[in-house]
Design a protein around this motif. Structure first.
Motif, PDB file in Angstrom:
ATOM      1  N   ASP A  10       0.813  -1.215   0.000  1.00 11.37           N
ATOM      2  CA  ASP A  10       0.000   0.000   0.000  1.00 11.37           C
ATOM      3  C   ASP A  10       0.849   1.269   0.000  1.00 11.37           C
ATOM      4  O   ASP A  10       0.501   2.270  -0.615  1.00 11.37           O
ATOM      5  N   ASN A  11       1.983   1.242   0.712  1.00  9.13           N
ATOM      6  CA  ASN A  11       2.885   2.395   0.776  1.00  9.13           C
ATOM      7  C   ASN A  11       4.274   1.909   1.144  1.00  9.13           C
ATOM      8  O   ASN A  11       4.445   0.792   1.654  1.00  9.13           O
ATOM      9  N   ARG A  12       5.286   2.723   0.855  1.00  6.21           N
ATOM     10  CA  ARG A  12       6.668   2.298   1.066  1.00  6.21           C
ATOM     11  C   ARG A  12       7.138   2.608   2.489  1.00  6.21           C
ATOM     12  O   ARG A  12       6.730   3.617   3.078  1.00  6.21           O
ATOM     13  N   PRO A  13       7.993   1.758   3.055  1.00  7.78           N
ATOM     14  CA  PRO A  13       8.488   1.987   4.414  1.00  7.78           C
ATOM     15  C   PRO A  13       9.338   3.253   4.494  1.00  7.78           C
ATOM     16  O   PRO A  13      10.074   3.591   3.559  1.00  7.78           O
ATOM     17  N   THR A  18       6.594  -1.845   8.455  1.00  8.61           N
ATOM     18  CA  THR A  18       5.541  -2.123   9.434  1.00  8.61           C
ATOM     19  C   THR A  18       4.375  -2.803   8.726  1.00  8.61           C
ATOM     20  O   THR A  18       4.283  -2.796   7.485  1.00  8.61           O
ATOM     21  N   VAL A  19       3.454  -3.348   9.520  1.00 11.65           N
ATOM     22  CA  VAL A  19       2.276  -3.985   8.927  1.00 11.65           C
ATOM     23  C   VAL A  19       1.412  -2.962   8.188  1.00 11.65           C
ATOM     24  O   VAL A  19       0.644  -3.327   7.293  1.00 11.65           O
ATOM     25  N   ASP A  20       1.552  -1.691   8.529  1.00  9.67           N
ATOM     26  CA  ASP A  20       0.745  -0.654   7.882  1.00  9.67           C
ATOM     27  C   ASP A  20       1.191  -0.362   6.448  1.00  9.67           C
ATOM     28  O   ASP A  20       0.520   0.385   5.737  1.00  9.67           O
ATOM     29  N   ASN A  21       2.321  -0.937   6.024  1.00  8.12           N
ATOM     30  CA  ASN A  21       2.748  -0.794   4.635  1.00  8.12           C
ATOM     31  C   ASN A  21       1.916  -1.671   3.694  1.00  8.12           C
ATOM     32  O   ASN A  21       1.999  -1.522   2.477  1.00  8.12           O
ATOM     33  N   PHE A  22       1.119  -2.580   4.264  1.00 11.46           N
ATOM     34  CA  PHE A  22       0.380  -3.558   3.465  1.00 11.46           C
ATOM     35  C   PHE A  22      -1.129  -3.341   3.600  1.00 11.46           C
ATOM     36  O   PHE A  22      -1.603  -2.719   4.544  1.00 11.46           O
ATOM     37  N   LYS A  23      -1.864  -3.897   2.650  1.00 17.53           N
ATOM     38  CA  LYS A  23      -3.318  -3.830   2.707  1.00 17.53           C
ATOM     39  C   LYS A  23      -3.911  -5.133   2.182  1.00 17.53           C
ATOM     40  O   LYS A  23      -3.455  -5.675   1.165  1.00 17.53           O
ATOM     41  N   PRO A  48      13.641 -12.802   3.352  1.00 12.79           N
ATOM     42  CA  PRO A  48      14.212 -11.478   3.618  1.00 12.79           C
ATOM     43  C   PRO A  48      14.329 -10.578   2.389  1.00 12.79           C
ATOM     44  O   PRO A  48      14.226  -9.354   2.513  1.00 12.79           O
ATOM     45  N   TYR A  49      14.549 -11.166   1.193  1.00  5.57           N
ATOM     46  CA  TYR A  49      14.728 -10.327  -0.002  1.00  5.57           C
ATOM     47  C   TYR A  49      13.528  -9.428  -0.264  1.00  5.57           C
ATOM     48  O   TYR A  49      13.647  -8.375  -0.904  1.00  5.57           O
ATOM     49  N   MET A  50      12.361  -9.834   0.236  1.00  7.49           N
ATOM     50  CA  MET A  50      11.145  -9.059  -0.009  1.00  7.49           C
ATOM     51  C   MET A  50      11.229  -7.661   0.594  1.00  7.49           C
ATOM     52  O   MET A  50      10.615  -6.724   0.071  1.00  7.49           O
ATOM     53  N   ARG A  51      11.985  -7.541   1.692  1.00 10.03           N
ATOM     54  CA  ARG A  51      12.112  -6.230   2.324  1.00 10.03           C
ATOM     55  C   ARG A  51      12.795  -5.241   1.383  1.00 10.03           C
ATOM     56  O   ARG A  51      12.376  -4.076   1.273  1.00 10.03           O
ATOM     57  N   GLY A 255      21.050  -4.521   6.976  1.00  4.53           N
ATOM     58  CA  GLY A 255      20.914  -3.226   6.327  1.00  4.53           C
ATOM     59  C   GLY A 255      19.653  -3.034   5.521  1.00  4.53           C
ATOM     60  O   GLY A 255      19.525  -2.071   4.756  1.00  4.53           O
ATOM     61  N   TYR A 256      18.672  -3.935   5.671  1.00  4.00           N
ATOM     62  CA  TYR A 256      17.479  -3.863   4.836  1.00  4.00           C
ATOM     63  C   TYR A 256      16.601  -2.651   5.126  1.00  4.00           C
ATOM     64  O   TYR A 256      15.750  -2.299   4.323  1.00  4.00           O
ATOM     65  N   ASP A 257      16.790  -2.017   6.270  1.00  5.51           N
ATOM     66  CA  ASP A 257      16.000  -0.828   6.555  1.00  5.51           C
ATOM     67  C   ASP A 257      16.604   0.439   5.952  1.00  5.51           C
ATOM     68  O   ASP A 257      16.075   1.534   6.136  1.00  5.51           O
ATOM     69  N   GLY A 258      17.728   0.283   5.255  1.00  2.00           N
ATOM     70  CA  GLY A 258      18.287   1.408   4.511  1.00  2.00           C
ATOM     71  C   GLY A 258      19.514   2.049   5.113  1.00  2.00           C
ATOM     72  O   GLY A 258      20.166   2.867   4.452  1.00  2.00           O
ATOM     73  N   GLN A 259      19.879   1.691   6.349  1.00  6.14           N
ATOM     74  CA  GLN A 259      21.056   2.312   6.944  1.00  6.14           C
ATOM     75  C   GLN A 259      22.326   1.732   6.338  1.00  6.14           C
ATOM     76  O   GLN A 259      22.363   0.572   5.964  1.00  6.14           O
ATOM     77  N   PRO A 260      23.405   2.531   6.243  1.00  4.82           N
ATOM     78  CA  PRO A 260      24.669   2.029   5.693  1.00  4.82           C
ATOM     79  C   PRO A 260      25.249   0.926   6.569  1.00  4.82           C
ATOM     80  O   PRO A 260      25.025   0.875   7.775  1.00  4.82           O
TER      81      PRO A 260
END
Length: 338
Positions: A10-13, A18-23, A48-51, A255-260
């Motif tokens: 539904d929207n990008r993290p 979070t679960v709110d990214n999905f619908k 994990p690749y889905m993240r 690092g899947y949440d985007g941090q270096p």
């Protein structure tokens, strides 16, 4: 045609997913055209690749489109067919996504594959005898390429990839060492998966502490490393790698949440003349038949005994996925859909 329940992005993290990214949405399944089959999914794979696909950023694969069904591997049963090679009742594996049914163009090469459940449970084709298992096989056999007596290490050792890696390494006469989170996972790695040792990374606050633990269980150093995590774990392993060691890089879940994810001692790559190679297993389809044959034999003979964590129902997928990213799963994470 049956009603279909789907999970869409539904929207990008922004940072952590979070679960709110999905619908959850409900749709009518489309009528079949020539060459298509309708598959009722029994299990959905969470990986994990889905993240990484949820981000709108450059990567090895296209980002997951907003408003569309989340990508994901599935196993299930053909319930209607307009293709001569597939009949009702065939059990199949494919990429049906986060939904209960999928309409598949069976003329597309690799879109759908029949599987035999005589000796291998259907769900295993999403784990030990599926993409994760082949991932472990490719990294070990083609990149690390160990000889008998070598010491090989894998992070996330009790997950779907790590557990297959352990069995494959032991079959080649290697000393297999795992890194996992928590005493229960480490006990399982040694007592059921056959690892020679397993280190609980949660007991170590920094890379140097973890490297000391690795020295204790890898007294001859590390010849090959299969990377699923990155961060502190990779820093620790680099401190124990032998000269001319090989590292297969499959994932960087830290690092899947985007941090270096900076390296603390990159000079060790030069000092030890290491060979480091990242890979995506879908780019090496030529090895799948050989890999799946060996993996299926290991399961059928009891030499690979994978565990599964199973959530119930399509609506549970987002929460189960969050648990996977936090390491709350034990073994392969699945969603049971029937």
């Amino acid at each position: 045609m049956p009603t279909n329940h789907q999970i869409v992005l539904d929207n990008r993290p922004q940072g952590e997913a979070t679960v709110d990214n999905f619908k959850l949405v409900t749709t009518d399944t489309a009528a079949l055209k020539d060459g298509q089959v309708l598959v009722r999914h029994h299990f959905l794979s969470l990986d994990p690749y889905m993240r990484g696909r949820m981000n709108d950023s450059k990567s090895y694969a296209a980002s997951q489109a907003l408003g569309e069904v989340m990508i994901g591997g599935t196993v299930g049963e053909v319930v209607e067919s307009m293709h001569p090679k597939f009949k009702v009742g065939d059990q199949v594996v494919g990429m049906g996504g986060w939904q209960e049914f999928s309409v598949v163009d069976a003329n597309q090469v690799g879109a759908l594959r029949k599987v035999d459940t005589t000796h291998v449970p259907l769900s295993y084709y999403l784990g030990a005898v599926g993409m994760p298992g082949v991932t472990a096989w490719y990294g070990l056999v083609k990149l690390i390429n160990p000889k008998a007596g070598d010491t090989v290490v894998v992070s996330a050792a009790t997950g779907a990839v790590g557990s297959a890696f352990g069995a494959l390494a032991k079959a080649r006469g290697c000393r297999a060492v795992g890194i996992a989170g928590g005493p229960d996972k480490c006990k399982y790695a040694v007592e059921e998966l056959g690892f020679d040792a397993c280190i609980d990374y949660k007991l170590h606050k920094d890379a140097y502490s973890l490297a000391k633990a690795l020295k204790d269980v890898c007294p001859k150093g590390i010849d090959g490393y299969f990377e699923n995590v990155g961060g502190m774990v990779l820093d620790a392993v680099l401190l124990r790698m032998n000269a001319f060691g090989r590292i297969a890089v499959c994932g960087m879940i830290a690092g899947y949440d985007g941090q270096p994810l900076p390296l603390t001692n990159p000079a060790l790559i030069l000092v030890n003349r290491l060979k480091i190679e990242g890979f995506i297993v879908s780019e090496h389809m030529e090895v799948w038949p050989e890999a799946l044959t060996e993996l299926g034999t290991l399961v059928a003979t009891g030499k690979l005994r994978p565990r599964e964590t199973v959530a119930e129902g399509i609506a549970s997928a987002p929460e189960a996925f969050m648990g996977l990213l936090k390491g709350r799963n034990f073994g392969k994470q699945l969603v049971k859909l029937i």
